[in-house]
Enzyme design. Sequence first.
Site: not given
Length: 351
Positions: A171, A174, A176, A231
């Site tokens: 991942h 987004n 992170y 985010n």
Amino acid sequence: MLFNPLQLGSITLPNRILLAPLTRTRADAGHVPNDLMTEYYSQRATGGLLITECTMVAPGTSAFINEPGIYNDAQIAAWKKVTAAVHAKGGRIFMQIWHAGRAAHPDINDGVPTVSSSATAVEGDIHTLTGKVPHAVPRALAAEEIPAIVAAFAQGAKNAIAAGFDGVEVHGANGYLIDQFLRDTPNQRTDGYGGSLENRARFLFEVLTAVTAAIGADKVGLRLSPLNSYNSMKDSDPLALISFLADKLNAYKLAYLHVMRADFFGAQKGDVLSIAREKYQGVLVGNMGYTAEEAEEAISAGKLDAVAFGTSFLANPDLPARIQLKAPLNTPDQSTFYSPGAKGYTDYPTL
Ligand SMILES: Cc1cc2nc3c(=O)[nH]c(=O)nc-3n(C[C@H](O)[C@H](O)[C@H](O)COP(=O)(O)O)c2cc1C
């Protein structure tokens, strides 16, 4: 074209309709998957490839309550039931492996302090066990702390294979932890992990080197979202970022590259998919807001090899059959995306 097989690393997908990774916050205490999750994933086994919700590679790294993990034996044993059920129905499943970085909060991580590339916080509030609280201001990771996190990704990947997964999706999207290094608004480092594109990509490439060494590059995918401002993310030049990454990623011989084409909030714009296609020679998966018709067109035109469907697959466990038959789709119910229990999770009707 959506029903033409696709070679993805060492496995062959019977169709190009992928389940996008979807956090559903239904795991049990201790971040352990359960029978309800087994039912949910096995219901969707006709997808060419299922990609799980983001899954913690280490304790203390979650942005959500009731998120699953892949760092201990109880979790591995529980995920085995998920993969066995999907495989029994003839499906294929990758696990999305994840560290939330600054999107985590001590109140949902047993007090574990929040870390990131830099001491820059996500704006706004986060849901914790005691209600909404402001996002934590993270501590910037020291360079010496990074190898342990890289090793956690590699161990998470090994654990996923031990749990029966066909591979993992790293991942990198987004907002992170990996993305917090990639993009230059959160990343304000002045050491070898900040500044130039090479430096901001260093952590991602260390993770990919370790994960591919651990389980084999043909079992590893990567997700990126260069435009998404979710985010509190921003980059001064998202097109340069995807161009640089897509080019360098060729060397890793991954199973696929998965690119989210837009911004949840519409703030950052640009044609990242065309750049990814031009620079990247492997399998390219696109996502965000695709209808079956648009996916079919994009694949036929050679712009993409496959499309991941999020909300439409969430609401239609038999999405491939519905697409094939041009049948109407169930409407996703946003109010149950993150609620507990079967409602809005395993009770969407099939045709
Ligand atoms: C409920 C929900 C949970 C999501 N969880 C994740 C996640 O765990 N990992 C991830 O990379 N993206 C996640 N996303 C983004 C989706 O994978 C996908 O990019 C998004 O829904 C747009 O695709 P769609 O238009 O086909 O729904 C989530 C989206 C939704 C709606």
